[in-house]
Design an enzyme around this catalytic site. Structure first.
Site, mmCIF file in Angstrom:
data_model
loop_
_atom_site.group_PDB
_atom_site.id
_atom_site.type_symbol
_atom_site.label_atom_id
_atom_site.label_comp_id
_atom_site.label_asym_id
_atom_site.label_seq_id
_atom_site.Cartn_x
_atom_site.Cartn_y
_atom_site.Cartn_z
ATOM 1 N N ARG A 1 -1.549 -5.022 -8.315
ATOM 2 C CA ARG A 1 -0.265 -5.280 -8.059
ATOM 3 C C ARG A 1 0.497 -4.144 -7.134
ATOM 4 O O ARG A 1 1.500 -3.787 -7.284
ATOM 5 C CB ARG A 1 0.681 -5.442 -9.430
ATOM 6 C CG ARG A 1 0.412 -6.698 -10.098
ATOM 7 C CD ARG A 1 1.243 -6.972 -11.360
ATOM 8 N NE ARG A 1 0.701 -8.186 -11.963
ATOM 9 C CZ ARG A 1 -0.189 -8.520 -12.883
ATOM 10 N NH1 ARG A 1 -0.796 -7.272 -13.223
ATOM 11 N NH2 ARG A 1 -0.203 -9.716 -13.173
ATOM 12 N N LYS B 1 4.208 -4.625 7.635
ATOM 13 C CA LYS B 1 3.817 -6.008 7.636
ATOM 14 C C LYS B 1 2.440 -5.984 7.531
ATOM 15 O O LYS B 1 1.701 -5.706 8.108
ATOM 16 C CB LYS B 1 4.132 -6.699 8.837
ATOM 17 C CG LYS B 1 5.416 -7.225 8.941
ATOM 18 C CD LYS B 1 5.735 -7.965 10.268
ATOM 19 C CE LYS B 1 7.115 -8.408 10.449
ATOM 20 N NZ LYS B 1 7.252 -9.530 11.698
ATOM 21 N N GLU C 1 2.605 -4.748 23.700
ATOM 22 C CA GLU C 1 3.584 -4.302 22.759
ATOM 23 C C GLU C 1 4.414 -3.332 23.212
ATOM 24 O O GLU C 1 5.334 -2.925 22.920
ATOM 25 C CB GLU C 1 2.819 -3.939 21.296
ATOM 26 C CG GLU C 1 2.099 -5.071 20.779
ATOM 27 C CD GLU C 1 3.185 -6.137 19.855
ATOM 28 O OE1 GLU C 1 4.232 -5.910 20.193
ATOM 29 O OE2 GLU C 1 2.470 -7.035 19.575
ATOM 30 N N LYS D 1 10.508 1.151 17.041
ATOM 31 C CA LYS D 1 10.040 0.206 15.794
ATOM 32 C C LYS D 1 10.484 0.871 14.619
ATOM 33 O O LYS D 1 11.049 0.164 13.725
ATOM 34 C CB LYS D 1 8.547 -0.013 15.775
ATOM 35 C CG LYS D 1 8.404 -0.910 14.662
ATOM 36 C CD LYS D 1 6.994 -1.694 14.793
ATOM 37 C CE LYS D 1 6.715 -2.989 13.616
ATOM 38 N NZ LYS D 1 5.625 -3.481 13.880
ATOM 39 N N GLU E 1 12.943 -8.084 7.360
ATOM 40 C CA GLU E 1 13.301 -9.028 8.609
ATOM 41 C C GLU E 1 14.137 -9.792 8.346
ATOM 42 O O GLU E 1 14.010 -11.118 8.335
ATOM 43 C CB GLU E 1 11.893 -9.475 9.009
ATOM 44 C CG GLU E 1 11.897 -10.105 10.358
ATOM 45 C CD GLU E 1 10.727 -10.617 11.068
ATOM 46 O OE1 GLU E 1 10.379 -11.807 11.312
ATOM 47 O OE2 GLU E 1 9.760 -9.608 11.076
ATOM 48 N N ARG F 1 15.354 -7.044 12.682
ATOM 49 C CA ARG F 1 13.749 -6.981 12.767
ATOM 50 C C ARG F 1 13.092 -8.044 13.698
ATOM 51 O O ARG F 1 12.100 -7.706 14.088
ATOM 52 C CB ARG F 1 13.098 -6.575 11.184
ATOM 53 C CG ARG F 1 11.647 -6.244 11.661
ATOM 54 C CD ARG F 1 11.193 -5.548 10.474
ATOM 55 N NE ARG F 1 9.593 -5.332 10.598
ATOM 56 C CZ ARG F 1 8.818 -4.827 9.635
ATOM 57 N NH1 ARG F 1 9.140 -4.299 8.596
ATOM 58 N NH2 ARG F 1 7.687 -4.555 9.926
ATOM 59 N N ASN G 1 9.826 -9.604 17.534
ATOM 60 C CA ASN G 1 8.823 -10.652 17.883
ATOM 61 C C ASN G 1 9.203 -11.331 19.265
ATOM 62 O O ASN G 1 8.760 -12.556 19.458
ATOM 63 C CB ASN G 1 9.326 -11.821 16.948
ATOM 64 C CG ASN G 1 8.432 -11.124 15.399
ATOM 65 O OD1 ASN G 1 7.388 -10.791 15.380
ATOM 66 N ND2 ASN G 1 9.426 -11.285 14.428
ATOM 67 N N HIS H 1 6.307 -13.633 20.597
ATOM 68 C CA HIS H 1 5.552 -13.814 19.591
ATOM 69 C C HIS H 1 5.346 -15.304 19.369
ATOM 70 O O HIS H 1 4.529 -15.685 18.903
ATOM 71 C CB HIS H 1 5.937 -12.991 18.533
ATOM 72 C CG HIS H 1 5.336 -11.587 18.511
ATOM 73 N ND1 HIS H 1 5.699 -10.676 19.825
ATOM 74 C CD2 HIS H 1 4.479 -10.873 17.946
ATOM 75 C CE1 HIS H 1 5.143 -9.470 19.470
ATOM 76 N NE2 HIS H 1 4.314 -9.533 18.330
ATOM 77 N N HIS I 1 2.090 -16.571 19.260
ATOM 78 C CA HIS I 1 1.325 -17.165 18.053
ATOM 79 C C HIS I 1 0.877 -18.388 18.157
ATOM 80 O O HIS I 1 -0.221 -18.731 17.742
ATOM 81 C CB HIS I 1 1.982 -16.960 16.773
ATOM 82 C CG HIS I 1 2.481 -15.592 16.329
ATOM 83 N ND1 HIS I 1 3.564 -15.240 15.261
ATOM 84 C CD2 HIS I 1 2.047 -14.550 16.650
ATOM 85 C CE1 HIS I 1 3.422 -13.934 15.222
ATOM 86 N NE2 HIS I 1 2.414 -13.471 15.989
ATOM 87 N N HIS J 1 -4.343 -10.938 20.510
ATOM 88 C CA HIS J 1 -2.858 -11.056 20.033
ATOM 89 C C HIS J 1 -2.139 -10.388 21.188
ATOM 90 O O HIS J 1 -1.197 -10.936 21.719
ATOM 91 C CB HIS J 1 -2.758 -10.235 18.925
ATOM 92 C CG HIS J 1 -1.068 -10.028 18.404
ATOM 93 N ND1 HIS J 1 -0.676 -11.398 18.075
ATOM 94 C CD2 HIS J 1 -0.505 -8.961 18.440
ATOM 95 C CE1 HIS J 1 0.662 -10.745 17.693
ATOM 96 N NE2 HIS J 1 0.747 -9.493 17.878
#
Length: 365
Positions: free
Chosen positions: A120, A142, A184, A226, A236, A240, A244, A247, A251, A264
């Protein structure tokens, strides 16, 4: 060395940027309280830097549980993630065992997710070795893995204790990986800093040539942008999401082509051209601004023509994007160069962008 900080209250952490950092024990030691460390890397990075980092960790008196994963986006899945858990459990890891992620974005995302999940939550340090991971994925917490129906759909927000970005590692990057990271860098200028976007335009030759000073500035400014966004919206729920840009289209390209077929950053580069095109159709940026985006993406040796996935697959995959709500596709678009907004788009405008994106003539760099 440049030192930045992600301000998140008690969970704030430093970003160290500079040459030769993976040999500096004092950057690692404050974050390693347990007797053992899980060093997670991959088959490409391990021969380059694995032994050096392992020796450093042992010099600090730590037992090293080394995990070498297969390299590539195609392996960012449950099966590979379990290799980390298997090694940590069989190696006697406990709640004080820190996970050190040595590699690019795939390694960082999976090692971070493992750290977030193992018992955890255990300590976690990012040591990014690609340009894409240094300017983007290592910062912000992330973590996660891909699912066949969507990229990064399974994961958690879990902040590292530190990010140690050694710019010397960029010297060993293949040209294609360097270009993927530049996507990026371009994105950060496009969404948040028009002056930085112009700087990238002026310095794209030096960046392509892996000039040390140019790359160091690109990493530093990208991390500043960032870190500022993450400090305002860690999970997000609002601003935030603007990180993207490109993206949603990107994606979709990755999932539609099969993970690993396009890097990517390649997909994001092409996605930014499509996002810029849709922004122009919304009346927000000019044809000249779109041309600048397209020319810069091409100059970074990134694709500007999308694969023809077919309209229905494009739409189906985009509806499954994390930003979608109630089946409605939401995009990060540009209200102007240097400022991003969340928006939905009229279907006819989106259809036109999809049609033009797969047939547009390549841009000469």
């Amino acid at each position: 060395m440049h030192d930045l900080r992600v301000e998140l209250g008690e969970r704030s952490y430093p970003i160290h940027i500079g040459a030769g950092l993976i040999g500096r024990a004092e950057l690692f030691a404050p974050h390693l309280g347990g007797k053992s460390v899980a060093l997670v890397t991959n088959t490409t990075v391990d021969p380059l830097y694995g032994a050096k980092v392992e020796a450093l960790l042992k010099s600090l008196g730590k037992k090293v549980i080394k995990v070498v994963l297969p390299d590539g986006e195609a392996y960012k899945n449950w099966e590979t993630l379990n290799l980390i858990f298997d090694a940590m459990l069989s190696g006697g890891a406990d709640r004080k065992t820190a996970v050190v992620a040595l590699g690019g974005g795939v390694v960082g995302d999976m090692a971070g997710f493992a750290a977030a999940s193992f018992m955890r939550g255990v300590p976690f340090i990012q040591v990014p070795t690609t340009l894409l991971s240094q300017v983007d994925s290592s910062v912000g917490g992330k973590t996660g893995i891909n699912h066949p129906l969507g990229k990064n759909m399974i994961g958690s927000f879990y902040q590292p204790l530190a990010v140690i970005a050694d710019t010397d590692t960029l010297k060993t990057l293949p040209p294609r990986e360097l270009a993927a990271g530049l996507a990026e860098v371009i994105k950060h200028g496009a969404i948040a800093d028009a002056e930085f976007f112009a700087w990238v335009e002026d310095n794209i030759g030096a960046l392509n040539a892996c000039d040390t000073q140019a790359l160091s500035h690109a990493v530093k400014r990208s991390c500043e942008i960032k870190a500022g966004v993450v400090a305002q919206d860690e999970r997000e729920t609002g601003s935030r999401a603007t990180l993207n840009f490109g993206h949603t289209f990107g994606h979709t390209i990755e999932a539609g082509m099969g993970y690993g077929e396009w890097l990517h950053g390649e997909a994001v580069g092409c996605g930014m051209v499509m996002g810029g095109d849709l922004s122009r159709r919304m009346g927000w940026i000019s044809a000249g601004d779109l041309a600048r985006i397209r020319k810069l993406v091409a100059a970074a040796h990134l694709p500007v023509v999308a694969p023809d996935l077919g309209r229905e697959l494009w739409l189906a995959l985009m509806r499954g994007d994390k930003k979608s709500e109630g089946g409605e596709i939401r995009f990060v678009l540009l209200s102007k160069l240097g400022r991003a907004v969340m928006a939905t788009a009229p279907q006819d405008a989106l259809d036109a962008t999809l049609a033009d994106g797969v047939r547009a003539a390549p841009v000469e760099a």
